[in-house]
Design a protein around this motif. Sequence first.
Motif, PDB file in Angstrom:
ATOM      1  N   GLU A  36      32.968  55.963  66.483  1.00 59.95           N
ATOM      2  CA  GLU A  36      32.971  54.572  66.850  1.00 59.95           C
ATOM      3  C   GLU A  36      31.945  53.740  67.184  1.00 59.95           C
ATOM      4  OE1 GLU A  36      35.602  52.509  65.355  1.00 59.95           O
ATOM      5  OE2 GLU A  36      35.673  54.421  64.069  1.00 59.95           O
ATOM      6  N   ASP A  37      31.105  53.769  68.182  1.00 58.79           N
ATOM      7  CA  ASP A  37      29.737  53.143  68.500  1.00 58.79           C
ATOM      8  C   ASP A  37      28.602  53.253  67.682  1.00 58.79           C
ATOM      9  OD1 ASP A  37      31.030  53.318  71.000  1.00 58.79           O
ATOM     10  OD2 ASP A  37      30.450  54.689  72.167  1.00 58.79           O
ATOM     11  N   SER A  38      28.596  54.098  66.653  1.00 55.77           N
ATOM     12  CA  SER A  38      27.383  53.788  66.053  1.00 55.77           C
ATOM     13  C   SER A  38      28.121  52.935  64.481  1.00 55.77           C
ATOM     14  CB  SER A  38      27.131  55.501  64.879  1.00 55.77           C
ATOM     15  OG  SER A  38      26.330  55.741  64.166  1.00 55.77           O
ATOM     16  N   ILE A  39      29.103  52.849  64.352  1.00 58.95           N
ATOM     17  CA  ILE A  39      29.830  51.821  63.426  1.00 58.95           C
ATOM     18  C   ILE A  39      29.724  51.114  63.735  1.00 58.95           C
ATOM     19  CG2 ILE A  39      31.342  51.590  61.507  1.00 58.95           C
ATOM     20  CD1 ILE A  39      31.918  53.824  61.522  1.00 58.95           C
ATOM     21  N   ILE A  40      30.048  50.065  65.056  1.00 59.74           N
ATOM     22  CA  ILE A  40      29.714  49.113  65.620  1.00 59.74           C
ATOM     23  C   ILE A  40      28.133  48.475  66.015  1.00 59.74           C
ATOM     24  CG2 ILE A  40      30.567  47.844  67.792  1.00 59.74           C
ATOM     25  CD1 ILE A  40      33.071  49.812  68.252  1.00 59.74           C
TER      26      ILE A  40
END
Length: 280
Positions: A36-40
């Motif tokens: 999720e951090d990578s997408i955000i």
Amino acid sequence: MSRFWPRFGMVVGIILILIWCLLPVVWILSLSFKSEDSIINGNPGFLPSEGTFAGWDNYVGVWENDQFRRAILNSIGISLIATVLSVALATLAAYAIARLDFKGKRWVLSIALAIAMFPVVSLVGPLFDMWRAFGLYDTWPGLIIPYMSFTLPLAIWTLSAFFREIPWEMEQAAQVDGATSWQAFRKVIVPLAAPGVFTAAILTFFFAWNDFVFGISLTSTEAARPIPASLSFFVGSDPFNRPASLLAAGAVLATIPVVVIVLLFQRKIVAGLTSGAVKG
């Protein structure tokens, strides 16, 4: 040289078509392996920056979710029941249309085709009120019946073409040998029409598995909600920031059964679709 350019154009066309068709699949696979951090943070490219194996946590998290597993069970059960009932009824109806002469036979096929092409959205409102009154709302039968109303006409139309191609003399020969009409139908006609029956079953299963409109409109809990509709309610811990990576992993898992069926039975599917299209 004159043959080079046509072949070159065909190869380029095939490559462009493959890119156009496979790009969404590659993209959703890429999202399913990202955190999720990578997408955000806007990680560019198709490969996850934190490593592919770290992305397996998304699949583990989705599969351990009770909502997802219940939705998979609902989709499998509802789709299989709707497929079996539709194909069984369509086989009998298509045989009668192909073999018997009665008034209005063409109208039956025309009406069946019109029903199959009817807009699904226009039926959601009336079905919502009816199902709540009849106690079918948020139940398996409440989804199986609408699925059959659309898949049964399509299966009848498909199977009637196959039954018309089977020589009438084969059934008569079986009756001469002592078989009853039902035995001739069950042991002679149905096996010969197996490609058509299989094609009708595949089309019915795909329609029931991929349905979203009925699944989200005629259910309110996880008791009968199928997987396409359930994914839209899969919001995670924060309802304002949906877990895109988990949703992508869930979408990939929901697609696996359809992909496996197509890969295992692709020859029969192609044979069934092409056999009914040519009348000898």
